[in-house]
Write a protein that holds these residues in place. Structure first.
Motif, PDB file in Angstrom:
ATOM      1  N   GLN A  60      32.309 -13.145  23.114  1.00 21.63           N
ATOM      2  CA  GLN A  60      32.250 -13.163  24.574  1.00 21.63           C
ATOM      3  C   GLN A  60      33.590 -12.790  25.186  1.00 21.63           C
ATOM      4  O   GLN A  60      33.654 -12.129  26.230  1.00 21.63           O
ATOM      5  CB  GLN A  60      31.801 -14.540  25.082  1.00 21.63           C
ATOM      6  N   GLU A  61      34.666 -13.215  24.548  1.00 21.74           N
ATOM      7  CA  GLU A  61      36.000 -12.859  25.034  1.00 21.74           C
ATOM      8  C   GLU A  61      36.209 -11.348  24.980  1.00 21.74           C
ATOM      9  O   GLU A  61      36.783 -10.748  25.898  1.00 21.74           O
ATOM     10  CB  GLU A  61      37.062 -13.576  24.199  1.00 21.74           C
ATOM     11  N   VAL A 114      36.539  -6.016  27.856  1.00 24.57           N
ATOM     12  CA  VAL A 114      36.099  -4.648  28.154  1.00 24.57           C
ATOM     13  C   VAL A 114      35.674  -4.538  29.613  1.00 24.57           C
ATOM     14  O   VAL A 114      36.064  -3.614  30.335  1.00 24.57           O
ATOM     15  CB  VAL A 114      34.958  -4.228  27.223  1.00 24.57           C
ATOM     16  N   ARG A 115      34.875  -5.500  30.066  1.00 27.21           N
ATOM     17  CA  ARG A 115      34.347  -5.428  31.433  1.00 27.21           C
ATOM     18  C   ARG A 115      35.446  -5.604  32.494  1.00 27.21           C
ATOM     19  O   ARG A 115      35.430  -4.935  33.529  1.00 27.21           O
ATOM     20  CB  ARG A 115      33.266  -6.488  31.631  1.00 27.21           C
ATOM     21  N   PRO A 127      41.953  -9.468  24.556  1.00 25.22           N
ATOM     22  CA  PRO A 127      41.597 -10.266  23.388  1.00 25.22           C
ATOM     23  C   PRO A 127      40.102 -10.231  23.112  1.00 25.22           C
ATOM     24  O   PRO A 127      39.294  -9.854  23.954  1.00 25.22           O
ATOM     25  CB  PRO A 127      42.058 -11.672  23.779  1.00 25.22           C
ATOM     26  N   GLY A 128      39.758 -10.665  21.922  1.00 25.68           N
ATOM     27  CA  GLY A 128      38.364 -10.720  21.495  1.00 25.68           C
ATOM     28  C   GLY A 128      38.234 -10.296  20.051  1.00 25.68           C
ATOM     29  O   GLY A 128      37.606 -10.979  19.242  1.00 25.68           O
ATOM     30  N   HIS A 129      38.819  -9.170  19.702  1.00 26.97           N
ATOM     31  CA  HIS A 129      38.905  -8.775  18.288  1.00 26.97           C
ATOM     32  C   HIS A 129      39.948  -9.653  17.603  1.00 26.97           C
ATOM     33  O   HIS A 129      39.732 -10.156  16.503  1.00 26.97           O
ATOM     34  CB  HIS A 129      39.270  -7.298  18.194  1.00 26.97           C
ATOM     35  N   THR A 130      41.089  -9.818  18.259  1.00 25.35           N
ATOM     36  CA  THR A 130      42.091 -10.828  17.898  1.00 25.35           C
ATOM     37  C   THR A 130      42.569 -11.472  19.194  1.00 25.35           C
ATOM     38  O   THR A 130      42.344 -10.945  20.284  1.00 25.35           O
ATOM     39  CB  THR A 130      43.306 -10.218  17.170  1.00 25.35           C
ATOM     40  N   ILE A 146      31.901  -1.704  19.687  1.00 25.40           N
ATOM     41  CA  ILE A 146      33.004  -2.602  20.010  1.00 25.40           C
ATOM     42  C   ILE A 146      33.595  -3.124  18.710  1.00 25.40           C
ATOM     43  O   ILE A 146      33.016  -2.974  17.632  1.00 25.40           O
ATOM     44  CB  ILE A 146      32.547  -3.788  20.884  1.00 25.40           C
ATOM     45  N   GLY A 147      34.743  -3.751  18.811  1.00 27.18           N
ATOM     46  CA  GLY A 147      35.381  -4.322  17.635  1.00 27.18           C
ATOM     47  C   GLY A 147      34.625  -5.523  17.103  1.00 27.18           C
ATOM     48  O   GLY A 147      33.958  -6.238  17.850  1.00 27.18           O
TER      49      GLY A 147
END
Length: 214
Positions: free
Chosen positions: A174-175, A180-181, A136-139, A163-164
């Motif tokens: 941050q999510e 990714v990490r 998650p993070g982009h959605t 990144i997205g």
């Protein structure tokens, strides 16, 4: 259409740029088994259908890495033609049914999730498996799809040296960085990454040079 030459000659991978903003749609197949997964059928159904027919493989799954309009435009037509189930994470499943993106004011034919993706799932495709990484993070429901030892589809989570975006509903910067990490960067450095837009890259290259992750 671009067909990638894989070290495993049995593994078929083709990329089509479809829809209004040239979203990457991928055809992934076990040639011997004749089974295919379509990742993000973005639009231009006639072009997509012709490319699938040319492979001679049968569509087993329709994967959505997330629910944004530019990744789901041919979902409904492809499902009707092939009967293959539409798979998406539960957090993004409601986006399929809306048929209208209020931010971009774009209409898509509504579709429905047949099965829901979860972290850690494995979906068989011939001799291969497709593993689900929740990124998650982009959605909220964004996923990446890993074929162990072969490649990963990162959706709009990770791009070549980018990144997205995270300024859309459900986005969280941050999510996304954490996704990714924690989920992608532990993968082997030489693993190819096939994103939702643009050229492919490699995990090691992004770890070294992606300016958002230094």
């Amino acid at each position: 259409m671009i067909e990638y030459k894989m070290s495993d000659e049995n593994l078929l991978l083709q990329r089509l740029e479809l829809g209004a903003i040239s979203t990457n749609c991928y055809l992934l197949a076990d040639r011997e088994a004749g089974e295919m997964a379509v990742i993000d059928p973005a639009g231009d159904f006639e072009i997509l259908a012709a490319a699938i027919e040319e492979t001679g493989c049968q569509v087993k799954y329709i994967f959505n890495t997330h629910g944004h309009w530019d990744h789901i435009g041919a979902n409904a037509q492809l499902h009707k033609q092939t009967g293959a189930p539409i798979l998406i994470h539960a957090a993004d499943a409601p986006l399929l049914e809306q048929g209208y993106d209020r931010v971009f004011q774009v209409r898509t034919e509504p579709s429905q999730a047949d099965k829901l993706l979860e972290e850690g799932q494995s979906w068989p495709l011939g001799r291969y498996t497709i593993e689900v990484l929740h990124t998650p993070g982009h959605t909220k429901g964004g996923v990446s799809l890993l074929v162990p030892g072969k490649l990963v589809f990162s959706g709009d989570t990770l791009f070549q040296l980018s990144i997205g975006r995270t300024d859309l509903p459900g986005g969280d910067y941050q999510e996304l960085i954490n996704s990714v990490r924690s989920k992608l960067f532990p993968l082997p450095d030489d693993l190819p990454v096939f994103p939702g837009h643009g050229a492919h890259t490699f995990i090691g290259e992004e770890k070294k040079y992606n300016p958002f992750l230094q």
